[in-house]
Design an enzyme around this catalytic site. Structure first.
Site, PDB file in Angstrom:
ATOM      1  N   SER A  93       8.266  -7.860   0.790  1.00  0.00           N
ATOM      2  CA  SER A  93       9.562  -8.095   1.406  1.00  0.00           C
ATOM      3  C   SER A  93      10.615  -7.099   0.922  1.00  0.00           C
ATOM      4  CB  SER A  93       9.994  -9.536   1.146  1.00  0.00           C
ATOM      5  OG  SER A  93      11.139  -9.869   1.892  1.00  0.00           O
TER       6      SER A  93
ATOM      7  N   ASP B  66      10.255   7.260   2.535  1.00  0.00           N
ATOM      8  CA  ASP B  66      10.540   7.970   3.779  1.00  0.00           C
ATOM      9  C   ASP B  66      11.519   9.115   3.581  1.00  0.00           C
ATOM     10  OD1 ASP B  66       8.810   6.335   5.105  1.00  0.00           O
ATOM     11  OD2 ASP B  66      10.298   5.434   6.450  1.00  0.00           O
TER      12      ASP B  66
ATOM     13  N   LYS C 114       4.877  -8.094   3.778  1.00  0.00           N
ATOM     14  CA  LYS C 114       5.699  -9.211   4.261  1.00  0.00           C
ATOM     15  C   LYS C 114       6.999  -8.623   4.782  1.00  0.00           C
ATOM     16  CE  LYS C 114       7.222 -13.406   4.851  1.00  0.00           C
ATOM     17  NZ  LYS C 114       8.450 -13.049   5.556  1.00  0.00           N
TER      18      LYS C 114
END
Length: 447
Positions: free
Chosen positions: A298, A309, A323
């Site tokens: 999460s 990224d 999740k």
């Protein structure tokens, strides 16, 4: 079977209720009216079955119980995180967000239709008992967990401080199920821990994303000394997540202003949200390695995904939990509640976290002990919050500004031992190598 009497009356009453409900939901317009008519046709069978059960079942049934069971089954067919909460369970969930309660210190979810441990929370009974991410809980106090909802499981796992609960665990590398008996306690989770590893390398661990995690992380960096810090290890292993806004705050500390951190996409436009860095990097642009594993979920995956990224950090460890969905909690008129998955998280480059997890840049497996302890150690006097099933909606005990350091631990001595932690050791090797290479390029360019 009689054709009239209570059967017909019950069916008519239910039909009237459903027509009103569908009209309210459908609203105006030709398209909406057509949809209402279609839905009503499909609900005819439901009203017939409900009336038949009420009138002819061998034992008397309560209409509310039948309706609740129907709603429960409908939501269970959607995904493991959507759920219907009857008034008593919904009330408990509200209490959970307001104060402290006894628990074991584990985040759980349903994976492959089995009750699964996302991660034990550091320093809790579950952690001390040796529970692992990915452990399957097949029984709670002898009761099978098959077809048990998350809310039902959480209700069974919670209890008064000092009481015990026996979990039957199925672990991938174990020959068969085994029992763990844990003693419930009220748990305080220290959100941020930091340590100076020497040679200019700072170690920062975030165990959960609580109300003050972003502030405590910045304070930890300041106390370690940004001037002398030349590299960092950010440890998100076994971090089951927490508050979305804190994942955004933590990411904001590392990224440049305007850089996208995470976005959500849902079926409705108002569920599409974008979160970007607002303040600009407040942490020096030093080499960073982020540690993750199967217990990172999460909010942890949001931070790791954003840094990965934007090439702001090297991600090291094993694949994360996966999740990445958003649950909206809606109170209902009779005191019950609905938890419905309404959107999914995506990293800045558009990668979906949910169900797939993040793959580290460098895979480093960590050996795990296969022999479980018989039971947890006796509870200590720590107080705070136990783990819950809903990482991204996690709420923590409110901490005032004066009490802020309760969730922050800075240490020059205590902390992880790189010689015994293969992932941390590898992270330090990478950071040292990167500095050597950087210095070499600088000297080469200067010459």
């Amino acid at each position: 079977m009689r054709s009239g009497g209570p059967f017909q009356k019950g069916r008519k009453s239910l039909a009237i209720v459903l027509i009103l409900l569908l009209l309210i939901i459908g609203g105006g317009g030709h398209h909406e009216v057509t949809a209402v008519e279609d839905n009503y046709e499909r609900l005819k069978v439901f009203t017939e079955v409900l009336s038949l059960v009420q009138t002819n079942y061998v034992e008397e049934t309560k209409p509310r119980d039948l309706i609740y069971s129907s709603i429960k089954g409908m939501l269970e067919s959607l995904d493991p995180h959507s759920a219907f909460m009857p008034p008593d369970i919904f009330k408990e969930m509200q209490v959970e967000t307001q104060g402290l309660f006894g628990g074991l210190g584990i985040e759980i979810t349903v994976k492959d239709r089995m009750l699964t441990v996302v991660a034990p929370i550091e320093g809790t009974p579950a952690d001390r008992a040796g529970m692992h991410p990915g452990d399957r809980i097949v029984k709670i106090d002898g009761s099978p967990t098959k077809d048990m909802t998350l809310m039902e499981a959480v209700k069974k796992l919670r209890g008064s401080k000092g009481t015990s609960v026996t979990l039957t665990i199925l672990r991938e590398e174990s020959p068969g199920p085994f029992d763990l008996t844990l003693v419930r306690e009220v748990i305080e989770v220290k959100s941020v821990k930091a340590k100076d590893l020497g040679d200019g390398i700072a170690y920062v661990r975030i165990s959960a994303f609580q109300e003050r995690t972003g502030k405590d992380l910045l304070k930890a960096i300041e106390q370690l000394g940004q001037g002398v810090m030349s590299a960092m290890v950010l440890d998100l292993r076994n971090n089951p997540g927490g508050l979305l806004n804190q994942a955004v705050q933590v990411s904001d500390l590392f990224l440049d202003q305007g850089q996208l951190i995470v976005y959500t996409e849902g079926r409705l436009k108002n569920q599409d949200l974008r979160f970007s860095a607002e303040h600009g990097a407040q942490i020096p642009k030093i080499p960073i390695v982020v540690l993750v594993n199967g217990g990172s979920a999460s909010a942890s995956e949001i931070v790791a995904g954003a840094l990965q990224d934007w090439k702001r950090a090297v991600i090291l460890g094993t694949k994360t939990f996966g999740k990445g969905s958003v649950q909206t909690v809606v109170p209902l008129s009779d005191g019950s509640g609905l938890r419905l998955t309404t959107a999914k998280y995506f990293t800045p480059q558009g990668r979906s976290i949910h169900g797939t997890g993040l793959v580290p840049d460098i895979i480093v497996e960590a050996p795990r002990p296969t022999v479980a302890k018989a039971q947890s150690a006796p509870p200590d006097e720590k107080e705070g919050e136990a783990g819950k099933e809903r990482p991204e909606k996690r709420q923590e005990k409110k901490i005032s500004e004066e009490e802020g350091d309760a969730s922050l631990q800075i240490s020059k001595r205590e902390g992880p031992d790189p010689s015994a932690d293969v992932q941390l050791k590898r992270a330090m090797e990478i950071l040292k190598a990167s500095r050597i290479i950087e210095k070499g390029f600088v000297k080469g360019n200067a010459g």
